[in-house]
Design an enzyme around this catalytic site. Structure first.
Site, short mmCIF file in Angstrom:
data_model
loop_
_atom_site.label_atom_id
_atom_site.label_comp_id
_atom_site.label_asym_id
_atom_site.label_seq_id
_atom_site.Cartn_x
_atom_site.Cartn_y
_atom_site.Cartn_z
N ASP A 181 37.64 1.42 40.07
CA ASP A 181 38.80 2.32 40.16
C ASP A 181 38.92 2.83 41.58
OD1 ASP A 181 40.84 4.31 39.31
OD2 ASP A 181 40.13 3.84 37.31
N HIS A 256 42.92 9.18 40.46
CA HIS A 256 42.91 8.30 39.28
C HIS A 256 41.48 8.00 38.81
CE1 HIS A 256 43.53 4.45 37.07
NE2 HIS A 256 44.71 4.97 36.77
N SER A 620 45.93 3.51 31.53
CA SER A 620 44.75 3.85 32.34
C SER A 620 43.92 4.94 31.70
CB SER A 620 45.18 4.31 33.73
OG SER A 620 45.56 3.24 34.55
#
Length: 845
Positions: A181, A256, A620
């Site tokens: 990620d 994220h 996600s």
């Protein structure tokens, strides 16, 4: 290539590459990154499974870990020797011999999951490499993109799955989840290792390292965050890496990666405080599991396959148990099948090594065949809404109520406040002709404070907010500077169908997301003001309203439901969108409005910039829910294969909402709740994850690496490609199988012509039990299952034969289900997806 000397210095200083140099090359040549695989099998095929080693952390007498900060050689093999370094030298030798006298840059050596390397060369040099007898495949690098406080309660973890493992304090202990990620913020309390009285253990089988950089200093890792690396060489070669924004370290400059890691494995009981408001306490699905970060995506440009494959390869070498990928490719892989791409093939080797791989389905729904995760060895997760919602509304002076969004307090009860449009509060120095966006309230100096003070300021919300050119935060600052009682945003009519996430506000506020509802607000406002006949300035502001506020959560009985953006099947087998005999997605999990940790410098959602937590939506967010729940299954069943974990999650999935009706799927981007219908397996796979039932599935369906190889070898024309990626010949797999015949917890037949028999083998992992079999046939198909009843002991296998017969031709899929009901209350569901295409023989007379 003039900057290649600088590039060499940067890459070597990062410890990321080995470089080899020739003498004569045109500096004008156009270069690109290519992923080259060799015919010799990678390390995992030699070692078979991951060897377990003692962790390289060392511990002092205080009970806290002495952080491991010193990096080891990236190419050291998990076998304990220098096999990786040897393979890297083989790669270097090949490049020197093939490109003698030419300039190139080797970026990575892959040697564990695939045997190959990433190299910066010209197309002509790539062609030379492709013609070498040692080389199996040359692929141009491609780009990839990124695709909770209440979800543990919604999934029933506290009294279910966690209780089975002794509570949240041990849930997931000893299991290492890796995240490919955007990195992690190691300072976040969700990743501390001192939040409980019982010290974290050290996962003995994990041997990763913690990079030390100015952005990720010594002490960033601990017993919770056990490893952290970053991979950016492919991006750097393109000249698009911005170290000041993207951080040449495992640190998360986006947000994220921090969010996804905490969803899966964040600590339990961490207070969620945003804009001064308390929204409960957060927990990951497996709060006691360990985190290993392999950063290969970056906020300014996304990422590239060469870096992602390097991250996957390293994670497998380090001995992780689970790989979580909240990323998807930017395009469908070319070639004879979607399954043959460097990322999926690296993940196939990871599965061979015993690693469970979970990937986000993608946010390209609701169109059919929009799935971005293709292969049967990858567990693909779509996004569903959970039952917690935040409602905000504004009550107008004419008693009309309008719904909106906004994590904001309300105005004083029983008090109506005057409404003042920003366009009617401009000072004498400001006009719309000077600033056509002045109504977005981005600068308080444009307005007359006396007109706004104590009133509700009306501002417009345009596409500029979506693009980041205007922000809610700046508008709130304007309202605060003008001493407004609150703020109201109406939607620009050109922002059609845009879905807003709840947005934190410190003062009373609301965003009206519907253009139609925005018209109602503006019509009431304009009908209630008196204007000067000549100047058109407002003489009297007559409209009033109160904001009810949206800080308190409400709970819906219509959850879960599949979100409009969640990518859908059928799974495309190739770039021509031929249907594959593989069900995708595998299931759906919470992915909408998910509270989780946020990087201190995260900018992926500007509304949460500077906050410790953010509410995000997408597949996600769904994928790490499954990664965390898989850790609980791995802890409970250490010997489970990746496919066994996938089976336990799939066969126990729920098919119903809280009120008992079927799970619905949103069918449109605009007004999604007005465009929904019952979800099919192409929307939700096996259903919505049932965390507690997955820990006690009763029966499992297992598939091996050899099964997947037989499937790949059964694809027409695949033999040389299989050899290219795995170094194994399809001649060894005499009995190839179709996707339908893989022992998956689902049955998908892309073309049923006449009759077909499909078999599934179940294994009993519980006590002795008797099962009865029921089924619901897809439309246009007659079917039966044999046997219809069977007794099975612990460890015993039972073969089920499923007979399909086409009865009505159809160009679209129809769906059914097989259910196995055990006398000990175990229930296993197997979804069916069939397209009937009957061919008729005819003769001319």
């Amino acid at each position: 290539m003039e900057s290649i000397s600088w590039l060499l210095v940067v890459l070597v200083s990062m410890g990321m590459v080995v470089c080899t140099w020739g003498q004569n090359s045109s500096s004008e040549a156009i270069t690109a990154v290519y992923i080259v695989t060799l015919k010799q099998a990678p390390g995992v095929h030699d070692y078979g499974v991951l060897k377990k080693e003692t962790n390289v952390f060392r511990h002092g007498g205080s009970g806290k870990s002495n952080r491991m900060d010193k990096a080891r050689d990236r190419n050291t093999s998990r076998s304990g020797g220098s096999s990786g370094s040897y393979i890297a030298r083989v790669h270097d030798s090949l490049l020197r011999r093939a490109l003698k006298g030419e300039k190139y840059l080797k970026i990575y050596s892959y040697h564990y999951l695939i045997n190959g390397f990433a190299v910066l060369v010209t197309p002509q040099q790539a062609d030379i490499l492709s013609r070498r007898r040692e080389v199996a495949n040359v692929v141009l690098d491609f780009s990839v993109r990124t695709a909770t406080t209440h979800t543990p309660q919604f999934l029933g973890l506290p009294n279910g799955a966690w209780a089975l493992r002794g509570g949240y304090g041990s849930a997931g202990e000893g299991v290492v989840i890796s995240f490919i990620d955007t990195g992690i913020d190691p300072t976040h309390p969700s990743f501390a290792d001192d939040v409980s009285d019982r010290p974290y253990p050290v996962p003995a089988h994990y041997s990763g390292i913690c990079e030390v950089t100015p952005d990720f200093p010594s002490g960033s890792c601990n017993r919770k965050l056990v490893g952290a690396r970053h991979f950016a060489a492919s991006a750097i070669t393109r000249g698009i890496f911005n170290a000041s924004q993207d951080y040449a370290s495992p640190f998360d400059g986006d947000g994220h990666g921090t969010h996804t890691a905490s969803v899966a494995a964040g600590n339990h009981g961490i207070p969620v405080i945003v804009s001064g408001h308390h929204f409960g306490n957060a927990s990951g699905m497996a709060p006691r599991s360990h985190i290993a970060v392999y950063k290969s995506l970056y906020k300014s440009f996304g990422g590239f396959a060469a870096d992602v494959v390097a991250a996957i390869d390293q994670a497998a070498q380090d001995g992780v148990d689970i790989i979580s990928l909240s990323i998807t490719p930017n395009r469908r892989p070319p070639g004879i099948a979607t399954f043959f791409n460097p990322i999926d093939m690296a993940l196939l080797s990871a599965v061979k090594a015993g690693i469970f791989v979970v990937q986000a389905a993608g946010n390209t729904g609701p169109a059919p065949k929009s799935i971005s995760s293709f292969s049967p060895w990858i567990f693909t997760v779509g996004a569903a809404a959970h039952d917690r919602v935040y409602h905000n509304s504004i009550l107008l002076g004419n008693n009309q109520s309008i719904a909106g969004v906004g994590l904001a307090p309300g105005t004083d009860k029983d008090t109506m406040y005057r409404l003042v449009s920003a366009l009617d509060a401009l000072n004498n120095d400001t006009t719309i002709s000077k600033d056509m966006y002045v109504g977005e309230c981005q600068d308080s100096t444009n307005f007359e404070p006396d007109l706004v003070q104590g009133n509700l300021l009306i501002c417009s919300y345009s596409i500029r907010f979506v693009l980041g050119l205007s922000t809610i935060k700046q508008a709130l600052e304007t309202a605060n500077n003008l001493s407004a009682a609150g703020i109201v945003f109406y939607m620009d009519p050109f922002v059609i169908g845009f879905q807003l996430n709840p947005t934190p506000m410190k003062i009373p506020g609301i965003i009206i997301p519907s253009p139609d509802d925005s018209k109602i607000l503006l019509q009431y406002y304009n009908s209630s003001v008196e204007r000067d006949g000549q100047t058109k300035k407002v003489v009297t502001f007559g409209a009033t309203a109160s904001i009810l506020g949206g800080l308190k959560a409400n709970y819906s009985f219509s959850a879960p439901k599949v979100m409009y953006y969640s990518a859908r099947g059928a799974d495309p087998e190739d770039s021509s969108l031929t249907d594959a005999d593989i069900l995708k997605p595998n299931l759906v999990a919470p992915g909408n409005f998910i509270w989780a940790a946020w990087s201190s410098v995260g900018t992926d959602s500007m509304e949460f910039e500077g906050e410790n937590f953010a509410m995000m939506s997408g597949t996600s967010m769904a994928a790490p829910h499954i990664a965390g729940l898989a850790a609980l299954i791995k802890q409970n069943f250490p010997s489970f294969s990746p496919s066994a974990i996938a089976s336990a999650l799939s066969t126990t999935a729920s098919l119903y909402v809280k009120s008992g009706g079927p799970i619905m799927a949103q069918r449109a981007y605009a007004n999604p709740d007005q465009n929904q219908s019952p979800a099919t397996p192409f929307d939700m796979g096996s259903g919505f994850v049932n965390a507690t039932a997955a820990l006690n599935p009763g029966l499992i369906l297992d598939s091996s690496y050899d099964d997947y190889m037989s499937f790949l070898c059964g694809i027409n024309g695949s033999a040389p490609i299989v050899w290219n990626y795995t170094g194994q010949s399809c001649w060894a797999y005499n009995n190839t199988v179709s996707g339908t015949d893989l022992n998956l917890p689902s049955i998908t037949i892309a073309t049923l012509n006449g009759s077909r028999t499909v078999q599934r083998t179940v294994i009993n992992i519980a006590g002795n039990e008797t099962y009865s079999v029921g089924w619901n046939a897809p439309y246009g198909v007659s079917m039966k299952v044999a046997p219809t009843r069977f007794a099975i002991t612990n460890g015993q296998k039972q073969v089920l034969s499923v007979f399909f017969n086409a009865t009505i031709n159809s160009s679209s899929a129809s769906f059914g289900r097989i259910a196995l009901f055990g006398t000990q209350d175990h229930v296993a569901n197997i979804p069916l997806s069939v397209i009937v295409k009957i061919s008729y023989n005819s003769t001319n007379t």
